[in-house]
Write a protein that holds these residues in place. Structure first.
Motif, short mmCIF file in Angstrom:
data_model
loop_
_atom_site.label_atom_id
_atom_site.label_comp_id
_atom_site.label_asym_id
_atom_site.label_seq_id
_atom_site.Cartn_x
_atom_site.Cartn_y
_atom_site.Cartn_z
N UNK A 113 0.82 -1.22 0.00
CA UNK A 113 0.00 0.00 0.00
C UNK A 113 0.85 1.27 0.00
N UNK A 114 2.09 1.17 0.43
CA UNK A 114 2.97 2.34 0.53
C UNK A 114 3.53 2.77 -0.82
N UNK A 115 3.26 2.02 -1.88
CA UNK A 115 3.82 2.34 -3.19
C UNK A 115 2.72 2.86 -4.10
N UNK A 116 3.03 4.00 -4.74
CA UNK A 116 2.06 4.62 -5.62
C UNK A 116 2.75 5.37 -6.74
N UNK A 117 2.11 6.43 -7.16
CA UNK A 117 2.62 7.22 -8.28
C UNK A 117 3.85 8.04 -7.87
N UNK A 118 4.77 8.20 -8.80
CA UNK A 118 5.94 9.03 -8.52
C UNK A 118 5.60 10.51 -8.65
N UNK A 119 6.42 11.33 -8.06
CA UNK A 119 6.26 12.79 -8.19
C UNK A 119 6.95 13.26 -9.45
N UNK A 120 6.18 13.79 -10.38
CA UNK A 120 6.70 14.45 -11.59
C UNK A 120 7.62 13.59 -12.46
N UNK A 121 7.42 12.29 -12.45
CA UNK A 121 8.21 11.41 -13.31
C UNK A 121 7.27 10.40 -13.97
N UNK A 122 7.76 9.74 -15.01
CA UNK A 122 6.96 8.77 -15.74
C UNK A 122 6.64 7.55 -14.86
N UNK A 123 5.36 7.22 -14.70
CA UNK A 123 5.00 6.04 -13.90
C UNK A 123 5.40 4.72 -14.57
N UNK A 124 5.90 4.81 -15.79
CA UNK A 124 6.38 3.61 -16.48
C UNK A 124 7.73 3.16 -15.93
N UNK A 125 8.52 4.12 -15.43
CA UNK A 125 9.89 3.82 -14.98
C UNK A 125 10.17 4.21 -13.54
N UNK A 126 9.23 4.89 -12.89
CA UNK A 126 9.45 5.41 -11.55
C UNK A 126 8.29 5.03 -10.64
N UNK A 127 8.58 4.93 -9.34
CA UNK A 127 7.54 4.71 -8.33
C UNK A 127 7.67 5.77 -7.25
N UNK A 128 6.57 5.98 -6.53
CA UNK A 128 6.60 6.80 -5.34
C UNK A 128 6.40 5.87 -4.15
N UNK A 129 7.10 6.14 -3.09
CA UNK A 129 6.96 5.31 -1.89
C UNK A 129 6.81 6.22 -0.67
N UNK A 130 5.87 5.88 0.18
CA UNK A 130 5.60 6.66 1.38
C UNK A 130 6.55 6.19 2.49
N UNK A 131 7.49 7.01 2.92
CA UNK A 131 8.46 6.58 3.93
C UNK A 131 7.85 6.40 5.31
N UNK A 132 6.66 6.96 5.54
CA UNK A 132 6.01 6.80 6.85
C UNK A 132 5.38 5.42 7.00
N UNK A 133 4.94 4.83 5.89
CA UNK A 133 4.25 3.54 5.98
C UNK A 133 5.07 2.37 5.43
N UNK A 134 6.13 2.65 4.71
CA UNK A 134 7.00 1.59 4.18
C UNK A 134 7.92 1.08 5.28
N UNK A 135 8.21 -0.21 5.24
CA UNK A 135 9.19 -0.73 6.19
C UNK A 135 10.57 -0.23 5.78
N UNK A 136 11.45 -0.13 6.75
CA UNK A 136 12.82 0.32 6.46
C UNK A 136 13.50 -0.63 5.48
N UNK A 137 13.26 -1.93 5.64
CA UNK A 137 13.88 -2.91 4.75
C UNK A 137 13.42 -2.73 3.31
N UNK A 138 12.13 -2.52 3.11
CA UNK A 138 11.60 -2.31 1.77
C UNK A 138 12.16 -1.02 1.17
#
Length: 114
Positions: free
Chosen positions: A70-95
């Protein structure tokens, strides 16, 4: 992971990592910190909010990662074909470390100095 720990992790990936604030001329993006390898971006985030980290990703993994985390979504201002956005508050440190290291490796290998 907090912003300072994440910054230190990015810098620890290699002696070839640089950090810059390249968008200071743009008010809305003046706090965007970008990490580079061989002069190309592999990670960036807004220091003022630290709510999304944008990372390079293998295109064939993006949908799988979005479905699994759930912590992975759209990237900020980059192509969603090659980039991801990740929420550092909800992502595990390992991920977060795994995906950041993958991003670094993708860019490093693509733009290797010869």
């Amino acid at each position: 992971m907090n912003i300072e720990d994440y910054r230190e992790f990015c810098l620890s990936l290699g002696a070839d990592v640089e950090e810059k604030l390249p968008f200071t001329a743009f008010h809305h993006a003046s706090g965007v910190l970008v990490f580079y390898v061989h002069g190309h971006m592999f990670s960036f985030f807004d220091c003022d909010s630290f709510s999304v980290i944008t990372l390079k990703c293998h295109p064939d993994r993006i949908e799988e990662l979005k479905e699994k985390y759930d912590c992975i979504g759209k990237p900020s201002n980059m192509s969603p074909k090659y980039w991801i956005g990740i929420n550092p508050d909800t992502a595990s440190d390992d991920l977060l470390r795994e995906l950041t290291r993958n991003s670094y490796e993708i860019v490093k290998n693509k733009y290797k100095k010869k």
